[in-house]
Design a protein around this motif. Structure first.
Motif, PDB file in Angstrom:
ATOM      1  N   CYS A 102      60.014   6.390  16.099  1.00 13.38           N
ATOM      2  CA  CYS A 102      60.931   6.348  14.947  1.00 13.38           C
ATOM      3  C   CYS A 102      62.261   7.011  15.288  1.00 13.38           C
ATOM      4  CB  CYS A 102      60.294   7.027  13.743  1.00 13.38           C
ATOM      5  SG  CYS A 102      58.883   6.128  13.049  1.00 13.38           S
ATOM      6  N   ALA A 146      64.315   4.708  17.642  1.00 18.85           N
ATOM      7  CA  ALA A 146      64.832   3.544  16.912  1.00 18.85           C
ATOM      8  C   ALA A 146      66.053   3.917  16.085  1.00 18.85           C
ATOM      9  CB  ALA A 146      63.736   2.952  16.026  1.00 18.85           C
ATOM     10  N   LEU A 175      62.251  -3.220  15.198  1.00 14.85           N
ATOM     11  CA  LEU A 175      61.298  -2.504  16.054  1.00 14.85           C
ATOM     12  C   LEU A 175      59.993  -3.281  16.100  1.00 14.85           C
ATOM     13  CD1 LEU A 175      60.114  -0.018  17.556  1.00 14.85           C
ATOM     14  CD2 LEU A 175      59.743   1.025  15.307  1.00 14.85           C
ATOM     15  N   LEU A 206      56.005  -3.199  17.388  1.00 14.63           N
ATOM     16  CA  LEU A 206      54.965  -2.249  17.774  1.00 14.63           C
ATOM     17  C   LEU A 206      53.614  -2.938  17.776  1.00 14.63           C
ATOM     18  CD1 LEU A 206      54.181   0.792  18.298  1.00 14.63           C
ATOM     19  CD2 LEU A 206      53.828   0.966  15.827  1.00 14.63           C
ATOM     20  N   SER A 261      50.564   2.873  14.008  1.00 12.49           N
ATOM     21  CA  SER A 261      51.290   1.805  13.328  1.00 12.49           C
ATOM     22  C   SER A 261      51.593   2.168  11.883  1.00 12.49           C
ATOM     23  CB  SER A 261      50.494   0.495  13.387  1.00 12.49           C
ATOM     24  OG  SER A 261      49.238   0.639  12.760  1.00 12.49           O
ATOM     25  N   VAL A 278      54.563   4.662  11.796  1.00 18.27           N
ATOM     26  CA  VAL A 278      55.834   3.985  12.037  1.00 18.27           C
ATOM     27  C   VAL A 278      56.222   3.127  10.841  1.00 18.27           C
ATOM     28  CG1 VAL A 278      57.009   2.291  13.505  1.00 18.27           C
ATOM     29  CG2 VAL A 278      55.547   4.050  14.532  1.00 18.27           C
ATOM     30  N   ARG A 279      55.251   2.436  10.257  1.00 22.32           N
ATOM     31  CA  ARG A 279      55.521   1.619   9.068  1.00 22.32           C
ATOM     32  C   ARG A 279      56.168   2.438   7.971  1.00 22.32           C
ATOM     33  NH1 ARG A 279      52.995   1.069   4.176  1.00 22.32           N
ATOM     34  NH2 ARG A 279      51.449   2.629   4.765  1.00 22.32           N
ATOM     35  N   ALA A 298      59.829   4.552   9.876  1.00 25.12           N
ATOM     36  CA  ALA A 298      60.927   3.906  10.601  1.00 25.12           C
ATOM     37  C   ALA A 298      62.079   3.572   9.652  1.00 25.12           C
ATOM     38  CB  ALA A 298      60.430   2.645  11.291  1.00 25.12           C
ATOM     39  N   VAL A 315      60.143  -3.311  10.696  1.00 24.60           N
ATOM     40  CA  VAL A 315      59.118  -3.130  11.719  1.00 24.60           C
ATOM     41  C   VAL A 315      58.235  -4.368  11.790  1.00 24.60           C
ATOM     42  CG1 VAL A 315      57.121  -1.759  12.457  1.00 24.60           C
ATOM     43  CG2 VAL A 315      59.071  -0.632  11.353  1.00 24.60           C
ATOM     44  N   LEU A 362      54.829  -5.606  13.240  1.00 21.55           N
ATOM     45  CA  LEU A 362      53.565  -5.130  13.780  1.00 21.55           C
ATOM     46  C   LEU A 362      52.761  -6.332  14.264  1.00 21.55           C
ATOM     47  CD1 LEU A 362      52.723  -2.662  10.872  1.00 21.55           C
ATOM     48  CD2 LEU A 362      53.533  -2.014  13.143  1.00 21.55           C
TER      49      LEU A 362
END
Length: 283
Positions: free
Chosen positions: A227, A230, A238, A240, A265, A268-269, A272, A276, A278
């Motif tokens: 994160c 980014a 991004l 991932l 994940s 980050v979801r 970020a 994103v 995924l």
């Protein structure tokens, strides 16, 4: 690689804006888009009728906003539990990508708040692009992929290379994080990877498509570092990978351990500051 897109709309958020931005990319321009709105079941017939009318308007507004060639877009209005219906329709249209808005709720809140995007990601094996309500959607030129030796990371790399094809002024950023359990944050270090390494092979693939590529490394807690990188590098998108840990017998059930546990994940979801994408391992 991305020929069929399912766009789930609720009348809120930036999902439609994200779809319109994606369609500017040469590789996505020929993709067919299915716009879906799900009407939750209501307690009375009158309430149900009202929700159907509202849903029809939401779909009409989305179609009007996208302004696509009619041959490339279709709409579906369906009743049911949104998280289940999105998965069902994604299978029906054989979507290569699902795009949804996300409130960015944290793990436990996602369960208690019945987060549709979190459930869909857990139950679907299809790549999913999440767009939080509080981010700014930008034209996609700078794309970052979190790279390791997993199959899901390779899937993300392939998606990124496909998306950046023929995009003028683009840059692919390959990021590798050295795990530091102490949580000590390092600076961003540019690296020249060895030819036959995971990063080296990724660079070769990018160069074959004439996509400018930058390889970086840093150390720290993976979720936090991804994160941070980014945001500092002003990334537009991004990607991932998220390996599926669930046994096949439990595919139809949400993995509560991952929902409330320490899922990379999921971190980050939530955290970020850019959209994103995924993706799991290709079946």
């Amino acid at each position: 690689m991305i020929q069929k897109i399912l766009l789930a709309v609720s009348g809120l958020g930036h999902a439609e804006e994200m779809m319109k931005t994606l369609k500017e990319m040469p590789s996505i321009q020929s993709a067919r888009v299915t716009v879906l709105h799900v009407v939750p079941s209501q307690s009375s017939e009158a309430a149900m009728t009202q929700k159907w009318e509202e849903g029809g308007k939401i779909l009409a507004n989305a179609i009007q906003y996208l302004n696509y060639d009619p041959s490339q877009v279709s709409s579906i209005l369906r009743q049911g539990d949104p998280k289940n219906v999105v998965c069902q329709v994604a299978d029906e249209v054989d979507a290569d990508l699902i795009i949804m808005g996300s409130r960015g709720l944290k793990r436990l809140q996602s369960i208690l708040g019945n987060s549709v995007s979190q459930y869909v990601f857990q139950l679907s094996s299809r790549p999913m692009l999440l767009v939080k309500d509080d981010i700014y959607v930008k034209r996609i030129k700078r794309v970052m992929v979190a790279v390791d030796n997993s199959e899901s990371a390779q899937n993300c790399l392939n998606l990124a290379l496909f998306m950046l094809r023929d995009v003028a002024g683009s840059q692919l950023i390959l990021a590798n994080i050295n795990t530091d359990l102490g949580g000590k944050i390092s600076g961003i270090t540019d690296i020249k990877p060895e030819r036959n390494s995971v990063l080296g092979n990724a660079v070769n693939l990018a160069e074959k498509q004439s996509i400018p590529v930058r390889c970086i490394t840093s150390s720290g807690k993976p979720g936090e570092e991804i994160c941070r990188l980014a945001e500092e590098l002003n990334v537009d998108l991004l990607l991932l990978g998220s390996p599926d840990r669930r046994p096949s017998i439990a595919k139809s059930f949400v993995d509560l351990d991952r929902l409330i546990g320490s899922s990379l994940s999921d971190y980050v979801r939530v955290n970020a500051t850019c959209p994103v994408l995924l993706a799991r391992t290709v079946a």
